[in-house]
Structures are given as structure tokens and as C-alpha cells.
Motif scaffolding. Structure first.
Motif, PDB file in Angstrom:
ATOM      1  N   MET A   1      13.975 -12.808 -10.641  1.00 45.01           N
ATOM      2  CA  MET A   1      13.033 -12.302 -11.599  1.00 45.01           C
ATOM      3  C   MET A   1      11.596 -12.649 -11.192  1.00 45.01           C
ATOM      4  N   LYS A   2      11.399 -13.879 -10.686  1.00 43.70           N
ATOM      5  CA  LYS A   2      10.074 -14.275 -10.249  1.00 43.70           C
ATOM      6  C   LYS A   2       9.593 -13.360  -9.127  1.00 43.70           C
ATOM      7  N   ARG A   3      10.525 -12.971  -8.284  1.00 39.94           N
ATOM      8  CA  ARG A   3      10.176 -12.124  -7.165  1.00 39.94           C
ATOM      9  C   ARG A   3       9.657 -10.773  -7.642  1.00 39.94           C
ATOM     10  N   LYS A   4      10.241 -10.195  -8.650  1.00 43.25           N
ATOM     11  CA  LYS A   4       9.812  -8.903  -9.163  1.00 43.25           C
ATOM     12  C   LYS A   4       8.437  -8.997  -9.805  1.00 43.25           C
ATOM     13  N   LYS A   5       8.156 -10.064 -10.541  1.00 39.26           N
ATOM     14  CA  LYS A   5       6.830 -10.237 -11.155  1.00 39.26           C
ATOM     15  C   LYS A   5       5.756 -10.345 -10.065  1.00 39.26           C
ATOM     16  N   TRP A   6       6.085 -11.113  -9.039  1.00 37.45           N
ATOM     17  CA  TRP A   6       5.135 -11.284  -7.942  1.00 37.45           C
ATOM     18  C   TRP A   6       4.871  -9.946  -7.246  1.00 37.45           C
ATOM     19  N   LEU A   7       5.926  -9.164  -7.011  1.00 36.83           N
ATOM     20  CA  LEU A   7       5.812  -7.863  -6.381  1.00 36.83           C
ATOM     21  C   LEU A   7       5.038  -6.886  -7.271  1.00 36.83           C
ATOM     22  N   VAL A   8       5.276  -6.929  -8.556  1.00 37.83           N
ATOM     23  CA  VAL A   8       4.558  -6.071  -9.498  1.00 37.83           C
ATOM     24  C   VAL A   8       3.075  -6.431  -9.502  1.00 37.83           C
ATOM     25  N   LYS A   9       2.747  -7.730  -9.523  1.00 43.69           N
ATOM     26  CA  LYS A   9       1.345  -8.171  -9.524  1.00 43.69           C
ATOM     27  C   LYS A   9       0.626  -7.695  -8.256  1.00 43.69           C
ATOM     28  N   ILE A  10       1.293  -7.815  -7.123  1.00 44.05           N
ATOM     29  CA  ILE A  10       0.674  -7.377  -5.856  1.00 44.05           C
ATOM     30  C   ILE A  10       0.476  -5.868  -5.874  1.00 44.05           C
ATOM     31  N   THR A  11       1.481  -5.149  -6.318  1.00 40.54           N
ATOM     32  CA  THR A  11       1.388  -3.686  -6.358  1.00 40.54           C
ATOM     33  C   THR A  11       0.274  -3.244  -7.297  1.00 40.54           C
ATOM     34  N   VAL A  12       0.181  -3.841  -8.463  1.00 38.81           N
ATOM     35  CA  VAL A  12      -0.873  -3.493  -9.420  1.00 38.81           C
ATOM     36  C   VAL A  12      -2.241  -3.861  -8.858  1.00 38.81           C
ATOM     37  N   SER A  13      -2.347  -5.018  -8.227  1.00 34.84           N
ATOM     38  CA  SER A  13      -3.625  -5.444  -7.633  1.00 34.84           C
ATOM     39  C   SER A  13      -4.076  -4.486  -6.539  1.00 34.84           C
ATOM     40  N   MET A  14      -3.118  -4.081  -5.695  1.00 34.85           N
ATOM     41  CA  MET A  14      -3.463  -3.148  -4.612  1.00 34.85           C
ATOM     42  C   MET A  14      -3.865  -1.788  -5.174  1.00 34.85           C
ATOM     43  N   ALA A  15      -3.154  -1.334  -6.190  1.00 34.05           N
ATOM     44  CA  ALA A  15      -3.489  -0.045  -6.798  1.00 34.05           C
ATOM     45  C   ALA A  15      -4.869  -0.101  -7.442  1.00 34.05           C
ATOM     46  N   LEU A  16      -5.159  -1.206  -8.128  1.00 35.49           N
ATOM     47  CA  LEU A  16      -6.477  -1.379  -8.759  1.00 35.49           C
ATOM     48  C   LEU A  16      -7.576  -1.440  -7.710  1.00 35.49           C
ATOM     49  N   ALA A  17      -7.353  -2.179  -6.630  1.00 37.19           N
ATOM     50  CA  ALA A  17      -8.341  -2.287  -5.548  1.00 37.19           C
ATOM     51  C   ALA A  17      -8.593  -0.923  -4.911  1.00 37.19           C
ATOM     52  N   LEU A  18      -7.516  -0.178  -4.684  1.00 38.28           N
ATOM     53  CA  LEU A  18      -7.655   1.152  -4.102  1.00 38.28           C
ATOM     54  C   LEU A  18      -8.432   2.077  -5.025  1.00 38.28           C
ATOM     55  N   PHE A  19      -8.120   2.040  -6.312  1.00 36.70           N
ATOM     56  CA  PHE A  19      -8.824   2.866  -7.284  1.00 36.70           C
ATOM     57  C   PHE A  19     -10.312   2.525  -7.325  1.00 36.70           C
ATOM     58  N   LEU A  20     -10.626   1.226  -7.360  1.00 35.92           N
ATOM     59  CA  LEU A  20     -12.034   0.806  -7.418  1.00 35.92           C
ATOM     60  C   LEU A  20     -12.782   1.179  -6.145  1.00 35.92           C
ATOM     61  N   SER A  21     -12.153   1.050  -4.984  1.00 41.52           N
ATOM     62  CA  SER A  21     -12.848   1.396  -3.737  1.00 41.52           C
ATOM     63  C   SER A  21     -13.093   2.900  -3.644  1.00 41.52           C
ATOM     64  N   VAL A  22     -12.140   3.710  -4.079  1.00 45.48           N
ATOM     65  CA  VAL A  22     -12.319   5.169  -4.069  1.00 45.48           C
ATOM     66  C   VAL A  22     -13.412   5.551  -5.066  1.00 45.48           C
ATOM     67  N   SER A  23     -13.416   4.931  -6.219  1.00 38.12           N
ATOM     68  CA  SER A  23     -14.448   5.211  -7.225  1.00 38.12           C
ATOM     69  C   SER A  23     -15.819   4.836  -6.703  1.00 38.12           C
ATOM     70  N   ALA A  24     -15.924   3.671  -6.054  1.00 36.64           N
ATOM     71  CA  ALA A  24     -17.209   3.216  -5.526  1.00 36.64           C
ATOM     72  C   ALA A  24     -17.720   4.168  -4.457  1.00 36.64           C
ATOM     73  N   VAL A  25     -16.839   4.625  -3.585  1.00 37.86           N
ATOM     74  CA  VAL A  25     -17.247   5.576  -2.539  1.00 37.86           C
ATOM     75  C   VAL A  25     -17.703   6.872  -3.185  1.00 37.86           C
ATOM     76  N   SER A  26     -16.994   7.340  -4.179  1.00 44.10           N
ATOM     77  CA  SER A  26     -17.347   8.578  -4.865  1.00 44.10           C
ATOM     78  C   SER A  26     -18.707   8.468  -5.522  1.00 44.10           C
ATOM     79  N   VAL A  27     -18.957   7.340  -6.197  1.00 48.38           N
ATOM     80  CA  VAL A  27     -20.248   7.134  -6.852  1.00 48.38           C
ATOM     81  C   VAL A  27     -21.354   7.050  -5.819  1.00 48.38           C
ATOM     82  N   THR A  28     -21.103   6.363  -4.700  1.00 46.59           N
ATOM     83  CA  THR A  28     -22.108   6.242  -3.647  1.00 46.59           C
ATOM     84  C   THR A  28     -22.431   7.614  -3.052  1.00 46.59           C
ATOM     85  N   VAL A  29     -21.429   8.418  -2.800  1.00 45.64           N
ATOM     86  CA  VAL A  29     -21.659   9.756  -2.236  1.00 45.64           C
ATOM     87  C   VAL A  29     -22.449  10.596  -3.219  1.00 45.64           C
TER      88      VAL A  29
END
Length: 147
Positions: A1-29
Motif C-alpha cells: 500500500m505504501k508503494r502505491k501512495k508513493w507512486l501516486v505522489k510521484i505521478t501527480v507531482s510529475m503531472a503538475l510539473a508538466l502542466f505548470l511548465s507548459v502553462s509557463a511556456v504558453s504564457v511566455t510565448v
């Protein structure tokens, strides 16, 4: 169970980071496009409002261009032929200039190269070479033209 929480946290963090970087590039352009558009509009306005003429006199607060007395302000900016800032002392009688005005004051003054149509007021057009009625190698002898 701990493994799934850790995997979910990493996946959510990566998705959030990707979303923020794409948004930042879009705003900059978008911001860059907006700045480019604004700069192009300002250049168009400058080109359409720029007037030009010949300098007849430069005083402390006035300049005479093509027989028009125009006011200079302490904030007037002066530019050479390469659009680099110069001092007011770089502007002399007899130079061809372009200028921008706002509220009756010259805001920018550019040294310019005159075109073929830019003659000082009252200047005579270039003289045409004189043409003779007959070529110079002909001689008139006794009322008859001879070679």
C-alpha cells in the motif's frame, strides 16, 4: 500500500510539473507575441508620424527646420544615421533630419540621408547640360556647314 501512495505522489507531482511548465511556456510565448505586436504597432505609428526637413538653425530651446520654428524639450532625444544616441551638439545647420513631435515639442530627432526628392526649400533643380544645335565638329563656312 505504501508503494502505491508513493507512486501516486510521484505521478501527480510529475503531472503538475508538466502542466505548470507548459502553462509557463504558453504564457511566455503569448507575452512575447504581445510585445512584438506592440513594438510593430509603435514602429508603424512612428513611421507614419515622422516628418523631415533641413535644419536652418539650432538654439537652446528651438530649432528651425524648413522655415518652421519648432520647440525642443530638455527630454528630446537625438540620434545619428545609425540610430545611436548622440548629443544635441551633433545637430548642425544644413543637415537633413527626421523628427517626431508630441504636444508641440520635438521628442525625437534623427539625422537622415536625404533622398533625391529631398531638396532644401528654394534650391534650384540640377542644371541640365547645355546642348548645341549642331555637333561641335561641324564648321559653318560661307553659310554652309562642313565637317
Amino acid at each position: 500500500m505504501k508503494r502505491k501512495k508513493w507512486l501516486v505522489k510521484i505521478t501527480v507531482s510529475m503531472a503538475l510539473a508538466l502542466f505548470l511548465s507548459v502553462s509557463a511556456v504558453s504564457v511566455t510565448v503569448r507575452a512575447g507575441e504581445k510585445e512584438d505586436t506592440l513594438a510593430a504597432e509603435q514602429q508603424y505609428i512612428k513611421n507614419s508620424e515622422i516628418r523631415n526637413g533641413w535644419v536652418y538653425r539650432v538654439d537652446t530651446s528651438d530649432i528651425i527646420i524648413d522655415d518652421m520654428k519648432l520647440r525642443l524639450s530638455p527630454a528630446t532625444r537625438y540620434f545619428d544615421l545609425h540610430k545611436k544616441n548622440i548629443a544635441k551638439s551633433g545637430v548642425h545647420k544644413g543637415q537633413f533630419v527626421g523628427f517626431l513631435q508630441k504636444n508641440g515639442l520635438i521628442t525625437e530627432l534623427y539625422l537622415m540621408k536625404p533622398g533625391t526628392a529631398d531638396q532644401p526649400p528654394g534650391a534650384a533643380p540640377p542644371a541640365k547640360p547645355e546642348t548645341q544645335g549642331r555637333p561641335s565638329h561641324l564648321i559653318k563656312e560661307g553659310g554652309v556647314w562642313k565637317n
